[in-house]
Design a protein around this motif. Sequence first.
Motif, PDB file in Angstrom:
ATOM      1  N   ALA A   1       3.358   2.363  -9.599  1.00 22.59           N
ATOM      2  CA  ALA A   1       2.285   1.413  -9.909  1.00 22.59           C
ATOM      3  C   ALA A   1       2.730  -0.016  -9.664  1.00 22.59           C
ATOM      4  O   ALA A   1       1.975  -0.838  -9.138  1.00 22.59           O
ATOM      5  N   LEU A   2       3.968  -0.325 -10.027  1.00 19.79           N
ATOM      6  CA  LEU A   2       4.493  -1.666  -9.805  1.00 19.79           C
ATOM      7  C   LEU A   2       4.582  -1.964  -8.316  1.00 19.79           C
ATOM      8  O   LEU A   2       4.222  -3.059  -7.866  1.00 19.79           O
ATOM      9  N   GLY A   3       5.028  -0.992  -7.537  1.00 22.14           N
ATOM     10  CA  GLY A   3       5.098  -1.175  -6.097  1.00 22.14           C
ATOM     11  C   GLY A   3       3.749  -1.423  -5.467  1.00 22.14           C
ATOM     12  O   GLY A   3       3.623  -2.204  -4.518  1.00 22.14           O
ATOM     13  N   GLU A   4       2.715  -0.799  -6.001  1.00 27.45           N
ATOM     14  CA  GLU A   4       1.369  -1.002  -5.478  1.00 27.45           C
ATOM     15  C   GLU A   4       0.839  -2.389  -5.806  1.00 27.45           C
ATOM     16  O   GLU A   4       0.085  -2.979  -5.036  1.00 27.45           O
ATOM     17  N   GLU A   5       1.239  -2.932  -6.966  1.00 25.88           N
ATOM     18  CA  GLU A   5       0.741  -4.243  -7.380  1.00 25.88           C
ATOM     19  C   GLU A   5       1.507  -5.390  -6.720  1.00 25.88           C
ATOM     20  O   GLU A   5       0.977  -6.492  -6.584  1.00 25.88           O
ATOM     21  N   VAL A   6       2.747  -5.144  -6.331  1.00 29.22           N
ATOM     22  CA  VAL A   6       3.557  -6.173  -5.686  1.00 29.22           C
ATOM     23  C   VAL A   6       3.199  -6.215  -4.206  1.00 29.22           C
ATOM     24  O   VAL A   6       3.417  -5.263  -3.488  1.00 29.22           O
ATOM     25  N   ASP A   7       2.640  -7.345  -3.762  1.00 29.69           N
ATOM     26  CA  ASP A   7       2.193  -7.444  -2.373  1.00 29.69           C
ATOM     27  C   ASP A   7       3.304  -7.996  -1.488  1.00 29.69           C
ATOM     28  O   ASP A   7       4.468  -8.064  -1.874  1.00 29.69           O
ATOM     29  N   ASP A   8       2.944  -8.378  -0.279  1.00 30.42           N
ATOM     30  CA  ASP A   8       3.932  -8.867   0.683  1.00 30.42           C
ATOM     31  C   ASP A   8       4.575 -10.178   0.250  1.00 30.42           C
ATOM     32  O   ASP A   8       5.598 -10.585   0.807  1.00 30.42           O
ATOM     33  N   CYS A   9       3.979 -10.872  -0.740  1.00 27.41           N
ATOM     34  CA  CYS A   9       4.511 -12.156  -1.180  1.00 27.41           C
ATOM     35  C   CYS A   9       5.618 -12.005  -2.219  1.00 27.41           C
ATOM     36  O   CYS A   9       6.283 -12.973  -2.570  1.00 27.41           O
ATOM     37  N   THR A  10       5.822 -10.790  -2.721  1.00 27.31           N
ATOM     38  CA  THR A  10       6.786 -10.573  -3.792  1.00 27.31           C
ATOM     39  C   THR A  10       7.633  -9.344  -3.485  1.00 27.31           C
ATOM     40  O   THR A  10       7.105  -8.255  -3.319  1.00 27.31           O
ATOM     41  N   GLY A  11       8.948  -9.521  -3.417  1.00 30.54           N
ATOM     42  CA  GLY A  11       9.843  -8.395  -3.196  1.00 30.54           C
ATOM     43  C   GLY A  11      10.198  -7.711  -4.503  1.00 30.54           C
ATOM     44  O   GLY A  11      10.156  -8.314  -5.572  1.00 30.54           O
ATOM     45  N   LEU A  12      10.540  -6.434  -4.418  1.00 31.35           N
ATOM     46  CA  LEU A  12      10.897  -5.639  -5.586  1.00 31.35           C
ATOM     47  C   LEU A  12      12.229  -4.956  -5.310  1.00 31.35           C
ATOM     48  O   LEU A  12      12.399  -4.291  -4.295  1.00 31.35           O
TER      49      LEU A  12
END
Length: 244
Positions: free
Chosen positions: A148-159
């Motif tokens: 879910a976190l990966g889906e919410e983090v877009d191209d502007c934010t790395g995880l």
Amino acid sequence: MREFVFALEHESGTNPVADVLAAHPDATIRSLSCHVTEDHLWRVDHAEGSPEALEALEGAYSESSYCADCLVKDDCGADCEIKVLDRSSDTLVVYTHWDRTDVCTSVPHLALEHLGEGLLFETEREGRRYRWRIVLGNGTPIGDFVDALGEEVDDCTGLELLRLADVDPEPDAEGPLSREQRAALRAAVERGYYETPRRIDLSELAAELELPRSTLSYRLRRAEAELATTFVRGETGEALFPRL
């Protein structure tokens, strides 16, 4: 209990607080508290840095477009409250609270939804790097939360996922440093990072270890802080792990 540690990396122009921290390398932010319910999020942050950095941070917190920890990049319509609780020449303590709208989401809200209640949150911010530590119960599955976190983090934010481990209140046989911190410190010493002049810089060492530069920097800083604390407390006779 277990701890799950991960880090977000904000691109330029996507988060006003991260932009200020990137412009002022002397400034850092750590959470004093962070709490979440289904409809609300509130937290208290402690920032340290130069007067110029703290003035810029105070302005960034107060920007109308900024809602602490909201992962929605467009205007989510949340009602955000900002209060400065303490201010000095080198510290800033800020309280933030927002009421969740239908489109709002955040790391704590995703954690509440997928990991359940009774979570403890700890955060540290330096530059564009935003490190999260979540303490949760043994056996709690984290796969759905990570997805879910990966889906919410877009191209502007790395995880970056850093660690999932048991929380041990006692030091291990090798001291207060984690295995990752010991490995980073050992490699830095062996490759001449601490020599004068240095035989290797941080970027080169990170490449050799196949680690992001920010990850290696964080591990070395934490290891150095632990060793310094151990040394000072040893000199003053203060126990490093006092009985609770």
